[in-house]
Write a protein that holds these residues in place. Structure first.
Motif, mmCIF file in Angstrom:
data_model
loop_
_atom_site.group_PDB
_atom_site.id
_atom_site.type_symbol
_atom_site.label_atom_id
_atom_site.label_comp_id
_atom_site.label_asym_id
_atom_site.label_seq_id
_atom_site.Cartn_x
_atom_site.Cartn_y
_atom_site.Cartn_z
ATOM 1 N N UNK A 16 8.575 -8.214 -7.531
ATOM 2 C CA UNK A 16 9.503 -8.768 -6.552
ATOM 3 C C UNK A 16 9.140 -8.321 -5.145
ATOM 4 N N UNK A 17 8.883 -7.025 -4.974
ATOM 5 C CA UNK A 17 8.528 -6.515 -3.647
ATOM 6 C C UNK A 17 7.216 -7.114 -3.153
ATOM 7 N N UNK A 18 6.248 -7.261 -4.042
ATOM 8 C CA UNK A 18 4.965 -7.854 -3.669
ATOM 9 C C UNK A 18 5.148 -9.306 -3.231
ATOM 10 N N UNK A 21 6.890 -9.409 0.206
ATOM 11 C CA UNK A 21 5.948 -9.044 1.265
ATOM 12 C C UNK A 21 4.924 -10.144 1.520
ATOM 13 N N UNK A 22 4.419 -10.769 0.471
ATOM 14 C CA UNK A 22 3.444 -11.849 0.651
ATOM 15 C C UNK A 22 4.045 -13.023 1.404
ATOM 16 N N UNK A 23 5.313 -13.325 1.138
ATOM 17 C CA UNK A 23 5.956 -14.464 1.801
ATOM 18 C C UNK A 23 6.351 -14.118 3.231
ATOM 19 N N UNK A 24 6.871 -12.914 3.452
ATOM 20 C CA UNK A 24 7.394 -12.591 4.782
ATOM 21 C C UNK A 24 6.316 -12.163 5.779
ATOM 22 N N UNK A 25 5.404 -11.279 5.390
ATOM 23 C CA UNK A 25 4.412 -10.781 6.347
ATOM 24 C C UNK A 25 2.995 -11.251 6.063
ATOM 25 N N UNK A 71 0.663 -2.294 2.069
ATOM 26 C CA UNK A 71 1.961 -2.451 1.399
ATOM 27 C C UNK A 71 1.881 -3.458 0.261
ATOM 28 N N UNK A 72 1.106 -4.500 0.435
ATOM 29 C CA UNK A 72 0.931 -5.482 -0.633
ATOM 30 C C UNK A 72 0.138 -4.873 -1.786
ATOM 31 N N UNK A 73 -0.868 -4.070 -1.459
ATOM 32 C CA UNK A 73 -1.656 -3.420 -2.504
ATOM 33 C C UNK A 73 -0.825 -2.401 -3.276
ATOM 34 N N UNK A 74 0.021 -1.615 -2.571
ATOM 35 C CA UNK A 74 0.864 -0.625 -3.248
ATOM 36 C C UNK A 74 1.806 -1.288 -4.236
ATOM 37 N N UNK A 75 2.470 -2.361 -3.830
ATOM 38 C CA UNK A 75 3.409 -3.009 -4.743
ATOM 39 C C UNK A 75 2.688 -3.653 -5.918
#
Length: 94
Positions: A16-18, A21-25, A71-75
C-alpha cells in the motif's frame, strides 16, 4: 499473533505504501534529460549502480541516467520481506 499474520500485514502495508508513493511522488528521484535520437532498444538499458545506504538504484537507458527514490525501494523491500515471513509462517504451521 502468528508469523504468517505478521508477514501478511507487513506485505499489505508495504504494498500500500509503495503504491501510494508511486502515484503521489513517482518512482524517479533524479534523471538527466538528454535527447536520444531513434528508438531505444532493450539492450541499451543497464544497471549502473546500487548503493546500500540510503538504498539507491541507478540505471541508464542508453542516454540518460535515472535514480529511483529510496522511499519506493524501502517499501518494496518491506513488501518482499513480509511475503517471505508469511511463507515461512505458512510452511511452519504457526
Amino acid at each position: 499473533m502468528s508469523l504468517r499474520h505478521v508477514g501478511a500485514t507487513a506485505f499489505g502495508a508495504g504494498l500500500l505504501a509503495c503504491t501510494v508513493l508511486l502515484v503521489t511522488v513517482g518512482p524517479v528521484a533524479a534523471s538527466t534529460d538528454a535527447f536520444c535520437a531513434g528508438p531505444r532498444r532493450l539492450a541499451e538499458f543497464a544497471l549502473r549502480g546500487v548503493q546500500a545506504w540510503p538504498p539507491t538504484l541507478l540505471y541508464t537507458d542508453g542516454c540518460n541516467d535515472i535514480t529511483l527514490r529510496p522511499s519506493v525501494l524501502w517499501t518494496g523491500v518491506v513488501s518482499v520481506l513480509g511475503l517471505v515471513l508469511a511463507g515461512v509462517g505458512q510452511a511452519t504451521g504457526n
